[in-house]
Motif scaffolding. Structure first.
Motif, PDB file in Angstrom:
ATOM      1  N   GLU A  45       1.128  -1.198   0.174  1.00  0.00           N
ATOM      2  CA  GLU A  45      -0.132  -0.007   0.197  1.00  0.00           C
ATOM      3  C   GLU A  45       0.998   1.199   0.062  1.00  0.00           C
ATOM      4  O   GLU A  45       1.896   1.384   0.403  1.00  0.00           O
ATOM      5  CB  GLU A  45      -0.885   0.016   1.278  1.00  0.00           C
ATOM      6  CG  GLU A  45      -2.222  -1.333   1.091  1.00  0.00           C
ATOM      7  CD  GLU A  45      -1.332  -2.651   1.537  1.00  0.00           C
ATOM      8  OE1 GLU A  45      -0.685  -2.386   2.417  1.00  0.00           O
ATOM      9  OE2 GLU A  45      -1.345  -3.350   1.741  1.00  0.00           O
ATOM     10  N   SER A  54       1.945   5.396  -0.138  1.00  0.00           N
ATOM     11  CA  SER A  54       1.252   6.627   0.658  1.00  0.00           C
ATOM     12  C   SER A  54       2.171   7.517  -0.601  1.00  0.00           C
ATOM     13  O   SER A  54       3.314   7.919   0.102  1.00  0.00           O
ATOM     14  CB  SER A  54       0.716   6.642   0.928  1.00  0.00           C
ATOM     15  OG  SER A  54       0.049   5.433   2.108  1.00  0.00           O
ATOM     16  N   VAL A  65       1.465  12.267  -0.758  1.00  0.00           N
ATOM     17  CA  VAL A  65       0.377  13.228  -0.069  1.00  0.00           C
ATOM     18  C   VAL A  65       0.170  14.536  -0.858  1.00  0.00           C
ATOM     19  O   VAL A  65       0.973  14.699  -1.353  1.00  0.00           O
ATOM     20  CB  VAL A  65       1.555  13.841   0.731  1.00  0.00           C
ATOM     21  CG1 VAL A  65       1.393  15.513   2.129  1.00  0.00           C
ATOM     22  CG2 VAL A  65       2.521  13.648   1.840  1.00  0.00           C
ATOM     23  N   PRO A  70      -2.590  11.809   2.674  1.00  0.00           N
ATOM     24  CA  PRO A  70      -1.703  10.752   2.614  1.00  0.00           C
ATOM     25  C   PRO A  70      -2.694   9.946   2.155  1.00  0.00           C
ATOM     26  O   PRO A  70      -4.196   9.735   2.061  1.00  0.00           O
ATOM     27  CB  PRO A  70      -0.969  10.301   3.929  1.00  0.00           C
ATOM     28  CG  PRO A  70      -1.979  10.618   4.980  1.00  0.00           C
ATOM     29  CD  PRO A  70      -2.852  11.998   4.999  1.00  0.00           C
ATOM     30  N   VAL A  71      -2.286  10.052   0.739  1.00  0.00           N
ATOM     31  CA  VAL A  71      -3.295   8.839  -0.296  1.00  0.00           C
ATOM     32  C   VAL A  71      -2.801   7.595  -0.579  1.00  0.00           C
ATOM     33  O   VAL A  71      -1.854   7.661  -0.989  1.00  0.00           O
ATOM     34  CB  VAL A  71      -3.737  10.030  -1.764  1.00  0.00           C
ATOM     35  CG1 VAL A  71      -3.954   8.909  -2.603  1.00  0.00           C
ATOM     36  CG2 VAL A  71      -4.156  11.221  -1.155  1.00  0.00           C
ATOM     37  N   THR A  72      -3.278   6.566  -0.726  1.00  0.00           N
ATOM     38  CA  THR A  72      -2.789   5.532  -0.871  1.00  0.00           C
ATOM     39  C   THR A  72      -3.547   4.747  -1.520  1.00  0.00           C
ATOM     40  O   THR A  72      -5.060   4.178  -1.096  1.00  0.00           O
ATOM     41  CB  THR A  72      -2.906   4.624   0.999  1.00  0.00           C
ATOM     42  OG1 THR A  72      -2.177   4.995   1.875  1.00  0.00           O
ATOM     43  CG2 THR A  72      -2.353   2.893   0.974  1.00  0.00           C
ATOM     44  N   TRP A  73      -2.857   3.829  -2.344  1.00  0.00           N
ATOM     45  CA  TRP A  73      -3.293   2.925  -3.177  1.00  0.00           C
ATOM     46  C   TRP A  73      -2.170   1.058  -3.117  1.00  0.00           C
ATOM     47  O   TRP A  73      -1.562   1.609  -3.389  1.00  0.00           O
ATOM     48  CB  TRP A  73      -3.411   3.878  -4.434  1.00  0.00           C
ATOM     49  CG  TRP A  73      -5.274   4.531  -4.843  1.00  0.00           C
ATOM     50  CD1 TRP A  73      -4.526   5.523  -4.620  1.00  0.00           C
ATOM     51  CD2 TRP A  73      -5.787   4.218  -4.433  1.00  0.00           C
ATOM     52  NE1 TRP A  73      -5.734   6.512  -4.897  1.00  0.00           N
ATOM     53  CE2 TRP A  73      -6.555   5.444  -4.809  1.00  0.00           C
ATOM     54  CE3 TRP A  73      -6.705   3.037  -4.268  1.00  0.00           C
ATOM     55  CZ2 TRP A  73      -8.372   5.590  -4.511  1.00  0.00           C
ATOM     56  CZ3 TRP A  73      -8.487   3.220  -4.264  1.00  0.00           C
ATOM     57  CH2 TRP A  73      -8.524   4.838  -4.370  1.00  0.00           C
ATOM     58  N   VAL A 101       7.241  10.154   1.371  1.00  0.00           N
ATOM     59  CA  VAL A 101       6.275   8.134   1.472  1.00  0.00           C
ATOM     60  C   VAL A 101       6.444   7.637   2.098  1.00  0.00           C
ATOM     61  O   VAL A 101       7.555   7.307   2.490  1.00  0.00           O
ATOM     62  CB  VAL A 101       6.131   7.890  -0.907  1.00  0.00           C
ATOM     63  CG1 VAL A 101       6.007   9.124  -1.235  1.00  0.00           C
ATOM     64  CG2 VAL A 101       7.477   7.262  -0.343  1.00  0.00           C
ATOM     65  N   ALA A 102       5.317   6.357   1.710  1.00  0.00           N
ATOM     66  CA  ALA A 102       5.117   5.143   2.319  1.00  0.00           C
ATOM     67  C   ALA A 102       4.717   3.621   1.828  1.00  0.00           C
ATOM     68  O   ALA A 102       3.746   4.187   0.950  1.00  0.00           O
ATOM     69  CB  ALA A 102       4.478   5.666   4.023  1.00  0.00           C
TER      70      ALA A 102
END
Lengths: 153, 186
Positions: B40, B42, B44, B50-53, B87-88
């Motif tokens: 997943e 993430s 910014v 934070p937007v995660t896909w 990011v993550a």
């Protein structure tokens, strides 16, 4: 309303991922079991200690793929992370559709193609030719390797 | 990116390709990075969310970084990174990995998006091989389209490249939920 849509969608998944930001501004994400609380219209989120998280903008993602990275489905939700006397809670504000189903597939291909053209035009990029021959050759090679492996077993 | 590449020469010791050896984390953490089918990811968004896909990461040991690609038609994560490089990557979905009770791994890092698109070079070939091994149906469907229809999906194959250099690696086990994680800060 976003809440109803999210509650309906979340039921199709075993778990969700919440993303927030830590004190350094980096995203931090954690998987959790989403159990909607109708009364407060929030999702309680148990977060591990030591992640340096503060209340603020947050996002949840639910997604699924099978063992072959297929049957993809997903959705996201924008919202905020709140610290309450009962612990951390995610309050959703916007439902964001993702993958899964015919409508999503059409949206992906129609919208994606349009955005791709815009991206290339804005930057004056001539895209590389897609080497379908090369892709199919790799595919054939891997299939042959698998067949040879099966025959040896 | 003008950064030194860790190459193997006759005078130098071979560079490990193993994530755990490179970053000093337990072997179980390295196995997660190697075997998980997705993570997943993430970035910014402009408003700080934070937007995660989910995405398919490709580890490049010789450069100690991950490569993630995204179609130019789905480039929002690249736009986000150009504004904010933080990011993550969360590895928390073991489906298809063959690992039993693996730890959850969270990698925070700095990302960059080089100009231009990915090319059909040796790296593309190794990525295609790995993708075909792990997602055989998708690539089969794309490759099976008749010639005249292929231009309809070309856009999906024009890929923006995203490099992620790990800065902090955290991991925890199911039994630690609610407890503390272990970490390596790079």
């Amino acid at each position: 309303m976003a809440w109803r849509e999210i509650v309906r969608a979340v039921r199709r998944y075993d778990s969700a991922v919440i993303a927030v930001r830590d004190k350094h501004g980096y995203p931090v994400s954690v998987r959790f079991l989403p159990v909607p609380d109708e009364r407060s219209q929030t999702l309680p989120v148990p977060l591990p200690d030591g992640l340096s998280i503060a209340p603020g903008p947050a996002w949840i993602l639910c997604h699924y793929h099978d063992e072959h990275l297929w049957s993809l489905r997903s959705f996201g939700a924008r919202g905020s992370l709140e610290l309450t006397p009962d612990g951390w809670r995610f309050r959703p504000t916007t439902f964001v559709p993702g993958m899964g189903g015919v409508v999503a597939m059409i949206r992906l291909f129609v919208g994606g193609r349009r955005r791709a053209r815009r991206y290339l035009t804005a930057r004056g990029i001539v895209p590389p030719e897609i080497r379908w021959d090369q892709i199919n050759a790799i595919k054939r090679q891997i299939k042959a390797e698998h067949a040879a492996g099966s025959a040896r077993r | 990116m003008n950064e030194p590449v860790l190459t193997t020469t006759s005078a130098a010791a071979p560079v490990s390709s193993d994530f755990s050896a490179l970053f000093g984390v337990p072997a179980e953490v390295g196995a997660v990075v190697r075997e998980f089918r997705s993570c997943e990811f993430s970035t910014v968004a402009r408003d700080g969310t934070p937007v995660t896909w989910p995405t398919f990461p490709f580890f490049e040991p010789e450069r100690r970084r991950f490569l993630i690609t995204s179609s130019v038609g789905l480039a929002q994560k690249a736009f986000n990174i150009q504004r904010d490089a933080r990011v993550a990557m969360l590895f928390s979905n073991a489906m298809g990995s063959g690992l039993a009770s693996p730890p959850t791994v969270l990698i925070q890092g700095d990302a960059e998006v080089p100009a231009g698109l990915g090319q059909f070079d040796e790296r593309f070939e190794s990525m295609t091989r790995l993708l075909f091994e792990r997602q055989p149906i998708g690539i089969t469907l794309l490759g099976a389209l008749p010639g005249p229809l292929r231009h309809l999906v070309d856009w999906y194959c024009w890929r923006v490249l995203i490099y992620v250099r790990p800065r902090r690696i955290r991991w925890w086990y199911e039994s630690d939920r609610g407890g503390t994680s272990d970490e390596v800060v790079l």
